[in-house]
Structures are given as C-alpha cells and as structure tokens.
Write a protein that holds these residues in place. Structure first.
Motif, PDB file in Angstrom:
ATOM      1  N   LYS A 149      34.734  34.791  31.875  1.00 45.93           N
ATOM      2  CA  LYS A 149      34.559  36.218  32.109  1.00 45.93           C
ATOM      3  C   LYS A 149      33.248  36.649  31.455  1.00 45.93           C
ATOM      4  O   LYS A 149      32.920  36.135  30.390  1.00 45.93           O
ATOM      5  N   ALA A 152      32.136  36.601  38.132  1.00 37.64           N
ATOM      6  CA  ALA A 152      33.046  36.905  39.246  1.00 37.64           C
ATOM      7  C   ALA A 152      33.878  35.698  39.649  1.00 37.64           C
ATOM      8  O   ALA A 152      35.028  35.843  40.083  1.00 37.64           O
ATOM      9  N   ALA A 153      33.325  34.501  39.465  1.00 31.78           N
ATOM     10  CA  ALA A 153      34.009  33.296  39.952  1.00 31.78           C
ATOM     11  C   ALA A 153      35.355  33.072  39.261  1.00 31.78           C
ATOM     12  O   ALA A 153      36.296  32.574  39.890  1.00 31.78           O
ATOM     13  N   TYR A 155      37.442  35.382  38.164  1.00 35.25           N
ATOM     14  CA  TYR A 155      38.423  36.315  38.724  1.00 35.25           C
ATOM     15  C   TYR A 155      38.834  35.878  40.126  1.00 35.25           C
ATOM     16  O   TYR A 155      40.012  35.951  40.493  1.00 35.25           O
ATOM     17  N   GLN A 156      37.868  35.412  40.903  1.00 32.21           N
ATOM     18  CA  GLN A 156      38.174  34.949  42.257  1.00 32.21           C
ATOM     19  C   GLN A 156      39.097  33.738  42.220  1.00 32.21           C
ATOM     20  O   GLN A 156      40.052  33.640  42.996  1.00 32.21           O
ATOM     21  N   LEU A 157      38.820  32.836  41.299  1.00 38.39           N
ATOM     22  CA  LEU A 157      39.696  31.676  41.120  1.00 38.39           C
ATOM     23  C   LEU A 157      41.106  32.109  40.753  1.00 38.39           C
ATOM     24  O   LEU A 157      42.098  31.611  41.299  1.00 38.39           O
ATOM     25  N   LEU A 159      42.646  35.042  41.251  1.00 41.17           N
ATOM     26  CA  LEU A 159      43.341  35.718  42.354  1.00 41.17           C
ATOM     27  C   LEU A 159      43.868  34.702  43.354  1.00 41.17           C
ATOM     28  O   LEU A 159      45.001  34.826  43.848  1.00 41.17           O
ATOM     29  N   ALA A 160      43.059  33.693  43.654  1.00 37.08           N
ATOM     30  CA  ALA A 160      43.496  32.674  44.605  1.00 37.08           C
ATOM     31  C   ALA A 160      44.655  31.857  44.041  1.00 37.08           C
ATOM     32  O   ALA A 160      45.646  31.596  44.734  1.00 37.08           O
ATOM     33  N   ALA A 166      43.346  41.584  44.957  1.00 34.08           N
ATOM     34  CA  ALA A 166      42.706  42.300  43.852  1.00 34.08           C
ATOM     35  C   ALA A 166      43.327  43.671  43.631  1.00 34.08           C
ATOM     36  O   ALA A 166      43.580  44.081  42.487  1.00 34.08           O
ATOM     37  N   ALA A 182      35.835  42.562  36.524  1.00 35.49           N
ATOM     38  CA  ALA A 182      37.047  42.580  37.355  1.00 35.49           C
ATOM     39  C   ALA A 182      37.010  43.738  38.347  1.00 35.49           C
ATOM     40  O   ALA A 182      37.347  43.579  39.530  1.00 35.49           O
ATOM     41  N   LEU A 185      35.299  43.497  41.683  1.00 36.08           N
ATOM     42  CA  LEU A 185      36.018  42.789  42.747  1.00 36.08           C
ATOM     43  C   LEU A 185      37.205  43.589  43.277  1.00 36.08           C
ATOM     44  O   LEU A 185      37.969  43.078  44.102  1.00 36.08           O
TER      45      LEU A 185
END
Length: 208
Positions: A149, A152-153, A155-157, A159-160, A166, A182, A185
């Motif tokens: 943190k 962005a990567a 948070y994207q990871l 969420l997936a 989001a 966060a 996104l």
C-alpha cells in the motif's frame, strides 16, 4: 430493477493491522535494550529505522537485510539481530476497542478481510499470537506479494482474491495515503484514529 442494481450497499470490511488493530512502534522493543534516551532516538533515526523496516514489508528477506545492516553498524550487531528475533515486542498489544469491533462485525456475519504492509517472515511470527485473525476470511500480506500500500496493484489483487467489488467494501487504515490509494479504485475509506470514531462510521453504514 436496474436502478436497484446500481445502488451498491457496503457489506464487507477490510482492515489494516498495524495501529488499527494492534499497536506497533519499534521504540517499544528498543527502549528495553537502549537505556540512554538520546542514543535510542539516534538508533531509531539511523540504524533500525522505519524506512529500513519497510524493505521487509516490501518483500526483502531478513537474511539479506540483517547482515547488510550489521556490516554498516557493527557496534549494534546484537540490537539489529534483536529486531528480527524479538520483533513481536514492537507490537505491545491491541489498539483499544478495535478487536471488540471486529468481534461484533463477525458475530453479525459481516465478511472480514485484511490488507497489511507486513514482512512475510515477521508476519509468520506474529500471526499465531493473534487469534482475532481467525475471524478473517483472508489477509493480503505485502511481504508475501511484494506489493505495498498505497500501490493500486495490492488493492486490485485483494479485490480479486476476496472476490468482492470495490464499491461494496469499507477499507480502514491509519495512514491517509493508503486510504487515498484505496479510494482511487472506488473503495470507501475510513482514516482510522480511534475505535469510537470507527464504531460511529460502521453504525452509519449499517454494518453494526
């Protein structure tokens, strides 16, 4: 029907760990080792610094970090080794009121997750001491992913991996830059300062 689908209700909570659920301060360990206040301040500004520690959060191995630092500050060899061996002493206990909120959310069936900037090896040493995390469905640890943190990567990871959108999540962190990362996104952020303020936010969102 389409209108109802467009309105998303926040139903999932994602927590940071350090200084949200558990207090963390390197000083808590090293004030036990270095008696002189001026030396302690110098040591934390120059030897075992937060910035150096964050290398482990980012995925660097202690086996590389510790010998390198000892070579730079050989007079502090024992202290630097204590950082790795006694790291849990830099975590003096829970943040007042926070674990009770986690327990209430879990009891109400709210899905709980974590995203933490935490070194992989040090997390492995800390996690067994904190059974509150048994209530979490999953936790993304920066040192495992080599992502931190507010990138962005991470948070994207998360969420997936958590299989959530989001806009259905509330993310709680004590660092404003992490909240902003966060929110960029589409995740709703809560800049943590104290449990009472978080409790009010959770109630406002009908999560408690």
């Amino acid at each position: 029907m389409a209108e109802a689908t467009a309105i998303s209700k926040i139903d999932t909570v994602i927590f940071d760990v350090g200084n949200v659920l558990y207090r963390w301060d390197l000083r808590c360990l090293f004030e036990k080792i270095i008696e002189d206040p001026e030396e302690l301040d110098w040591f934390l500004l120059n030897v075992v610094t937060s910035e150096w520690h964050f290398q482990h959060d980012a995925g660097r191995a202690l086996a590389d970090m510790v010998p390198e630092r000892i070579s730079q500050f050989p007079q502090y060899e024992a202290h630097i080794k204590a950082y790795a061996a006694r790291f849990n002493e830099s975590i003096p206990g829970p943040v007042e009121g926070s674990l009770a909120l986690v327990e209430q959310l879990a009891a109400d069936g709210v899905p709980l997750f974590g995203i933490t900037n935490f070194g992989s090896e040090l997390w492995q040493g800390f996690r067994p001491t904190a059974p509150i995390f048994d209530l979490f469905a999953d936790i993304v640890v920066s040192g495992d992913e080599k992502l931190m943190k507010p990138d962005a990567a991470i948070y994207q990871l998360a969420l997936a991996r958590f299989d959530v959108a989001a806009d259905q999540c509330l993310f709680i962190d004590d660092r404003l830059e992490n909240i902003e990362g966060a929110e960029a996104l589409g995740i709703k952020g809560h800049h943590f300062q104290q449990a009472a303020m978080l409790e009010a936010e959770l109630k406002a969102l009908s999560l408690l």
